[in-house]
Write an enzyme that holds these catalytic residues in place. Sequence first.
Site, PDB file in Angstrom:
ATOM      1  N   ARG A  42      17.092 -67.953 121.417  1.00  0.00           N
ATOM      2  CA  ARG A  42      16.416 -66.648 121.338  1.00  0.00           C
ATOM      3  C   ARG A  42      15.078 -66.713 120.584  1.00  0.00           C
ATOM      4  NH1 ARG A  42      19.494 -66.889 124.572  1.00  0.00           N
ATOM      5  NH2 ARG A  42      21.336 -65.627 124.994  1.00  0.00           N
ATOM      6  N   SER A  91      22.892 -57.311 124.039  1.00  0.00           N
ATOM      7  CA  SER A  91      23.595 -57.800 122.845  1.00  0.00           C
ATOM      8  C   SER A  91      22.793 -57.430 121.607  1.00  0.00           C
ATOM      9  CB  SER A  91      23.768 -59.323 122.909  1.00  0.00           C
ATOM     10  OG  SER A  91      24.582 -59.676 123.992  1.00  0.00           O
ATOM     11  N   GLU A 128      19.518 -59.324 117.341  1.00  0.00           N
ATOM     12  CA  GLU A 128      18.744 -59.871 118.451  1.00  0.00           C
ATOM     13  C   GLU A 128      17.701 -58.849 118.888  1.00  0.00           C
ATOM     14  OE1 GLU A 128      19.698 -61.259 122.994  1.00  0.00           O
ATOM     15  OE2 GLU A 128      21.016 -62.024 121.433  1.00  0.00           O
TER      16      GLU A 128
END
Length: 301
Positions: free
Chosen positions: A174, A224, A294
């Site tokens: 990420r 998420s 995130e």
Amino acid sequence: MKLDNFINELSNQKIEYVLAEPMSRHTTFKIGGNADVLVKVKSVDELKNVLAFAKEYDLPYFVLGKGSNLLVSDKGIEGVVISLEYLNDIKIDGNTVTCGAGAGLMTLCTTVQKASLSGLEFAFGIPGTVGGALYMNAGAYGGEMSQAVVGATALDADGNIKKFDLDSMCLGYRTSVFKNTNLIILSAEFSLKNGDKQQIKAKMDDFFGRRRDKQPLEYPSAGSTFKRPEGYFAGALIEQNNLKGVSCGGAQVSEKHAGFVINTGNATAADVKNLIKHIQKTIMDSDGVELEPEVIFVGRE
């Protein structure tokens, strides 16, 4: 006054813009106050001009994809929000696919499937743009952008075009070189494999079906909420601590998938932030695990 001068420059160059645009219209969370000005560039030259004007008038800017991983403040975004939605060309040359940063990831997946090219099936269902996906090194079901992308072009704050190969993009979990700099992704280049059109579609449909069955796609969210902590799964930790269904205002931990914070209809950014903090504290107190969001927080404090 600075903003007025900036707007005059846009008008003179016939660059498309909207004033006081609600960011709730541009995020999958359906949350967020107004951007002072939203600019929609139609070419790299227009983007260069917008950056030059923003620099000249000392205005902050933020580059927007599909807003699928963003939580925008209730007070909105100061300065300039730049949309790259028109930079969406997709070119196929054999097994090489070059795609504008503003193209939707779903559109890219469908386009390469029709060309019998395999390697992006995992991305079907991820609701962002190609630029946003590369920025985050987005992934799902064991795949991520780093497995298919081989190059990219980007623009720095001074309007210089930079080229990147796979190594220089520093793609990790990420994250990427783009996330840690002021570079704006313009396009990405993918190296895909020849495959059977129907088999590729079947794989895409399978991934999308799993996503639909397990994720609360019927509610606005940013996907998420937390990164996967090393050695754990965020959703499992949240569920084990009986946080499913817990609410803060209009924000709720999804009862379908504990890894998602959803907007049940009237959530504010403050609701979401407060719920995230509550989840983080609960997990830290119970399991000693730090959950890192995130979701990216943007806008006025």
